[in-house]
Design a protein around this motif. Structure first.
Motif, mmCIF file in Angstrom:
data_model
loop_
_atom_site.group_PDB
_atom_site.id
_atom_site.type_symbol
_atom_site.label_atom_id
_atom_site.label_comp_id
_atom_site.label_asym_id
_atom_site.label_seq_id
_atom_site.Cartn_x
_atom_site.Cartn_y
_atom_site.Cartn_z
ATOM 1 N N CYS A 123 -14.610 -30.478 -109.916
ATOM 2 C CA CYS A 123 -15.927 -29.833 -109.910
ATOM 3 C C CYS A 123 -15.772 -28.330 -110.139
ATOM 4 O O CYS A 123 -16.505 -27.724 -110.935
ATOM 5 C CB CYS A 123 -16.602 -30.141 -108.583
ATOM 6 N N TRP A 124 -14.810 -27.719 -109.448
ATOM 7 C CA TRP A 124 -14.577 -26.283 -109.616
ATOM 8 C C TRP A 124 -14.054 -25.970 -111.025
ATOM 9 O O TRP A 124 -14.488 -25.002 -111.658
ATOM 10 C CB TRP A 124 -13.596 -25.782 -108.566
ATOM 11 N N LEU A 125 -13.142 -26.798 -111.518
ATOM 12 C CA LEU A 125 -12.608 -26.552 -112.860
ATOM 13 C C LEU A 125 -13.710 -26.642 -113.911
ATOM 14 O O LEU A 125 -13.705 -25.897 -114.902
ATOM 15 C CB LEU A 125 -11.496 -27.547 -113.174
ATOM 16 N N GLU A 136 -20.524 -37.933 -107.753
ATOM 17 C CA GLU A 136 -20.078 -39.069 -106.947
ATOM 18 C C GLU A 136 -19.570 -40.207 -107.826
ATOM 19 O O GLU A 136 -18.646 -40.933 -107.450
ATOM 20 C CB GLU A 136 -21.210 -39.530 -106.033
ATOM 21 N N GLN A 137 -20.153 -40.352 -109.022
ATOM 22 C CA GLN A 137 -19.637 -41.335 -109.969
ATOM 23 C C GLN A 137 -18.317 -40.874 -110.576
ATOM 24 O O GLN A 137 -17.405 -41.686 -110.785
ATOM 25 C CB GLN A 137 -20.668 -41.594 -111.063
ATOM 26 N N VAL A 138 -18.222 -39.576 -110.845
ATOM 27 C CA VAL A 138 -16.983 -39.027 -111.413
ATOM 28 C C VAL A 138 -15.814 -39.280 -110.468
ATOM 29 O O VAL A 138 -14.725 -39.697 -110.886
ATOM 30 C CB VAL A 138 -17.143 -37.522 -111.690
ATOM 31 N N TYR A 139 -16.017 -39.043 -109.165
ATOM 32 C CA TYR A 139 -14.926 -39.155 -108.207
ATOM 33 C C TYR A 139 -14.375 -40.579 -108.115
ATOM 34 O O TYR A 139 -13.224 -40.784 -107.726
ATOM 35 C CB TYR A 139 -15.387 -38.698 -106.821
ATOM 36 N N GLU A 140 -15.177 -41.567 -108.470
ATOM 37 C CA GLU A 140 -14.733 -42.963 -108.415
ATOM 38 C C GLU A 140 -13.807 -43.327 -109.567
ATOM 39 O O GLU A 140 -13.145 -44.368 -109.543
ATOM 40 C CB GLU A 140 -15.951 -43.898 -108.437
ATOM 41 N N VAL A 189 -13.023 -44.907 -96.567
ATOM 42 C CA VAL A 189 -13.834 -44.228 -95.554
ATOM 43 C C VAL A 189 -14.333 -42.910 -96.149
ATOM 44 O O VAL A 189 -13.538 -42.098 -96.620
ATOM 45 C CB VAL A 189 -13.013 -43.967 -94.280
ATOM 46 N N PRO A 190 -15.629 -42.684 -96.137
ATOM 47 C CA PRO A 190 -16.145 -41.434 -96.713
ATOM 48 C C PRO A 190 -15.806 -40.224 -95.850
ATOM 49 O O PRO A 190 -15.688 -40.319 -94.632
ATOM 50 C CB PRO A 190 -17.668 -41.653 -96.753
ATOM 51 N N PHE A 191 -15.673 -39.093 -96.507
ATOM 52 C CA PHE A 191 -15.671 -37.800 -95.844
ATOM 53 C C PHE A 191 -17.053 -37.201 -96.069
ATOM 54 O O PHE A 191 -17.526 -37.131 -97.209
ATOM 55 C CB PHE A 191 -14.590 -36.882 -96.414
ATOM 56 N N ILE A 192 -17.723 -36.807 -95.007
ATOM 57 C CA ILE A 192 -19.105 -36.342 -95.125
ATOM 58 C C ILE A 192 -19.123 -34.953 -95.759
ATOM 59 O O ILE A 192 -18.569 -33.992 -95.220
ATOM 60 C CB ILE A 192 -19.795 -36.304 -93.750
ATOM 61 N N THR A 193 -19.747 -34.857 -96.924
ATOM 62 C CA THR A 193 -19.800 -33.592 -97.637
ATOM 63 C C THR A 193 -20.855 -33.669 -98.720
ATOM 64 O O THR A 193 -21.262 -34.769 -99.131
ATOM 65 C CB THR A 193 -18.429 -33.253 -98.265
ATOM 66 N N ASP A 194 -21.306 -32.508 -99.183
ATOM 67 C CA ASP A 194 -22.138 -32.470 -100.381
ATOM 68 C C ASP A 194 -21.301 -32.888 -101.582
ATOM 69 O O ASP A 194 -20.064 -32.902 -101.526
ATOM 70 C CB ASP A 194 -22.708 -31.072 -100.592
ATOM 71 N N ALA A 195 -21.971 -33.176 -102.680
ATOM 72 C CA ALA A 195 -21.270 -33.726 -103.841
ATOM 73 C C ALA A 195 -20.404 -32.703 -104.551
ATOM 74 O O ALA A 195 -19.396 -33.061 -105.161
ATOM 75 C CB ALA A 195 -22.279 -34.322 -104.823
ATOM 76 N N THR A 196 -20.773 -31.414 -104.494
ATOM 77 C CA THR A 196 -20.002 -30.410 -105.215
ATOM 78 C C THR A 196 -19.019 -29.722 -104.275
ATOM 79 O O THR A 196 -19.097 -29.842 -103.049
ATOM 80 C CB THR A 196 -20.930 -29.354 -105.841
ATOM 81 N N SER A 197 -18.123 -28.947 -104.869
ATOM 82 C CA SER A 197 -17.034 -28.343 -104.093
ATOM 83 C C SER A 197 -17.391 -26.988 -103.517
ATOM 84 O O SER A 197 -16.514 -26.299 -102.990
ATOM 85 C CB SER A 197 -15.793 -28.193 -104.983
ATOM 86 N N SER A 198 -18.652 -26.578 -103.585
ATOM 87 C CA SER A 198 -19.014 -25.255 -103.059
ATOM 88 C C SER A 198 -18.808 -25.164 -101.556
ATOM 89 O O SER A 198 -18.550 -24.084 -101.022
ATOM 90 C CB SER A 198 -20.463 -24.918 -103.420
ATOM 91 N N ILE A 250 -16.984 -28.005 -98.671
ATOM 92 C CA ILE A 250 -16.491 -29.364 -98.423
ATOM 93 C C ILE A 250 -16.486 -29.593 -96.920
ATOM 94 O O ILE A 250 -15.624 -29.107 -96.193
ATOM 95 C CB ILE A 250 -15.081 -29.560 -99.023
ATOM 96 N N GLY A 251 -17.490 -30.315 -96.433
ATOM 97 C CA GLY A 251 -17.567 -30.662 -95.023
ATOM 98 C C GLY A 251 -18.112 -29.546 -94.156
ATOM 99 O O GLY A 251 -18.336 -28.421 -94.588
ATOM 100 N N GLY A 252 -18.325 -29.888 -92.876
ATOM 101 C CA GLY A 252 -18.848 -28.941 -91.902
ATOM 102 C C GLY A 252 -18.854 -29.587 -90.534
ATOM 103 O O GLY A 252 -18.147 -30.579 -90.299
ATOM 104 N N PRO A 253 -19.665 -29.085 -89.596
ATOM 105 C CA PRO A 253 -19.747 -29.673 -88.250
ATOM 106 C C PRO A 253 -20.620 -30.929 -88.265
ATOM 107 O O PRO A 253 -21.655 -31.013 -87.599
ATOM 108 C CB PRO A 253 -20.358 -28.543 -87.415
ATOM 109 N N ASP A 254 -20.168 -31.914 -89.036
ATOM 110 C CA ASP A 254 -20.981 -33.098 -89.303
ATOM 111 C C ASP A 254 -20.835 -34.145 -88.207
ATOM 112 O O ASP A 254 -19.848 -34.165 -87.461
ATOM 113 C CB ASP A 254 -20.577 -33.695 -90.656
ATOM 114 N N ASP A 255 -21.816 -35.042 -88.141
ATOM 115 C CA ASP A 255 -21.864 -36.108 -87.129
ATOM 116 C C ASP A 255 -21.168 -37.349 -87.674
ATOM 117 O O ASP A 255 -21.648 -37.971 -88.634
ATOM 118 C CB ASP A 255 -23.318 -36.412 -86.790
#
Length: 556
Positions: A163-165, A182-186, A384-393, A395-400
């Motif tokens: 995403c960053w590249l 999300e489709q790209v990552y698969e 197992v998913p890692f909870i994050t938005d789709a882009t790399s700006s 990656i993750g946070g104090p998620d539930d």
């Protein structure tokens, strides 16, 4: 006598700065204008960026110009108005050196140069500093990436790196919203993932050919060369910065191995309750860190430069200034990690069924004796998913993570409710004894604060790829069924687990798409599409005392 600085701003756009190989880079020069219309002579602050110099610099430049500095904003090689080809990071050490020395030689410069930058602009300061430019006097480094594979010890780039590249392809910033990430990552194999984006990205293909620490990566390694760095550094990051691991490592490395005793004593670490966008908001996701979370960060930076570029006697603060989450307050310290840390193992226990948060996994300070093994199936087709938005700006946070802990391929070990507050501040390490039916696989660990209302707040996490258990330069497949001891560096945190809360460790074998999925085949990384299911076994007994080692800070 109080010195007043001119308030008028003069900008010289697209000044061509020659590099040693003849390429010229583009810089915009922001400078004060005196009563005679001339800029005068001042210290220089240099910012080099791949993110379009005109887009990110105006307010910062105006602030420093008002306070008696010349601010130079430069497009790195191959980006924006600069000539040459953009190859991420590989030209930045030499170009940074040449840019710093050019700034020092200009008629409006007093020869004292400082640098500033975040993320890419943070790492490239380090790459320039190890080249030892004579006129570099101070750095402010925010949220820098580490050496290759420190953040992603997988041998392959994170899928989200693509995403960053894409963002920095060509000379202008590209839109990230037009791609279904999300489709790209698969997509498999990883090496051709750029095809799914719809863009040829040579840097992605090249990185996928170097899936271990080898000579190719050597020019980007700065964290073993702190003895070459001879300047004071203000190190800034946030506990939820997705490149957080580098900042405390860099501070500790410089205080131990900087080029001189004076340099080692002139480092400062500042860690807030922030993500990759530092000092942005007191609220991050569902967690509000309170009114103290946002600080006068520019004021901190100005005092740093006033002291080290102008020689003013100003208070630059304690060596370590950290925000303690949970308690939600700032605190000064003298070192990192803290000298009074009590390194305390919390051992994994179960009756053989730690699967999901409904299982019988426990976390205690009592070393295990005889206990059954925990098992789960890791299927990379159902990671197992890692909870994050789709882009790399970010990656993750104090998620539930309460919903993800319903899965049987997630092992959950949790303490009893705490009878009193417990502060955990420092690096987090997990010792894991595990076996797999696969010749290569992954193990992930995450530290979580379980609130009384059921909210399960992610604090920090990381992983180990089995073939790299002995180091990123020493890949070696494992014997299926054999027990191995893995050490997982889960980065750093400062959290007070409040009374009534519980300490939790989650163990699984994927965190997608933060890390690519281990395909469990043992084949060359990133080149194949075959997937295999692995049976994973986690041991916790007298001979195999799996544990998370927590840096407990005793109450004062």
């Amino acid at each position: 006598m109080m010195t007043s600085y001119p308030r008028e701003l003069q900008i010289q756009f697209d000044q061509r700065v020659p590099m040693r190989d003849g390429i010229t880079l583009s810089a915009d020069i922001y400078m004060p204008v005196g009563n005679n219309g001339e800029p005068g002579i001042y210290p220089v602050i240099l910012s080099r960026t791949p993110y379009m110099k005109a887009e990110i610099s105006l307010e910062t430049a105006k602030y420093f110009v008002r306070n008696g500095y010349i601010f130079v904003s430069m497009d790195v090689r191959g980006r924006g108005d600069s000539d040459g080809e953009f190859v991420p990071y590989f030209n930045e050490g030499r170009d940074g050196y040449d840019a710093i020395e050019w700034c020092a030689e200009q008629p409006w410069s007093n020869g004292s140069v400082g640098t500033i930058g975040a993320s890419y602009g943070g790492r490239i300061q380090w790459l320039a500093a190890v080249e030892r430019p004579p006129h570099l006097q101070a750095m402010i480094v925010l949220v820098p990436p580490s050496d290759p594979f420190v953040e992603t010890p997988t041998g392959t780039p994170s899928p989200m790196h693509l995403c960053w590249l894409h963002l920095v392809s060509g000379r202008a910033l590209q839109s990230m919203d037009v791609v279904e990430w999300e489709q790209v990552y698969e997509h498999l194999p990883l090496v051709t993932m750029d095809e799914r984006v719809g863009r040829s990205i040579p840097s992605w293909r090249t990185e996928m050919q170097h899936t271990q620490l080898d000579a190719y990566w050597e020019p980007l390694c700065y964290q073993q060369r702190f003895d070459r760095v001879k300047v004071p550094v203000l190190h800034i990051s946030g506990w939820y910065d997705d490149e957080q691991i580098g900042t405390p490592l860099n501070y500790a490395g410089m205080t131990a191995k900087g080029a001189s005793a004076e340099v080692r004593a002139s480092q400062r670490l500042l860690m807030g309750p922030w993500g990759h966008n530092t000092n942005a908001d007191s609220r991050f996701g569902a967690v509000d860190f309170g009114s103290q979370a946002i600080i006068d960060l520019r004021g901190e930076q100005l005092r740093w430069y006033d002291h080290y570029l102008k020689g003013k006697t100003v208070d630059v603060g304690a060596p370590v200034h950290i925000f303690v989450m949970g308690k939600n307050e700032w605190r000064d310290e003298q070192e990192w990690p803290l000298a009074r840390t009590q390194w305390t193992p919390f051992y994994l226990h179960s009756q053989g069924r730690a699967n999901s948060r409904f299982g019988n996994g426990m976390l205690t300070r009592v070393k295990p004796a005889v206990e059954p093994v925990d098992t789960y199936l890791y299927d990379p087709a159902n990671a197992v998913p890692f909870i994050t938005d789709a882009t790399s700006s970010q990656i993750g946070g104090p998620d539930d993570y309460s919903s993800l802990q319903r899965r049987d391929d997630v092992l959950v070990y949790v303490s009893e409710p705490l009878s009193e507050d417990v502060e955990v501040t420092g690096p987090i390490k997990v010792d894991l004894y595990a076996a797999s039916s696969a010749p290569d696989t992954d193990f992930m660990a995450m530290l979580i604060d379980v609130w009384p209302n059921g909210f399960r707040q992610r604090l920090c996490d990381s992983m180990v790829r089995a073939r790299f258990r002995n180091g990123m330069d020493k890949p070696e497949l494992i014997e299926p069924g054999q027990i191995y001891h893995y050490t997982i560096d889960c980065w750093n945190v400062s959290q007070v687990f409040k009374a009534g809360h519980r300490i939790c460790v989650q163990v699984t074998s994927s965190a997608f798409p933060k890390y690519d999925r281990n395909q469990n085949t043992g084949e060359p990384l990133g080149q194949t599409t075959e997937l295999a299911i692995a049976e994973q076994r986690i041991y916790h007994d007298a001979e195999h005392p799996s544990a998370v080692v927590l840096p407990i800070i005793p109450a004062r």
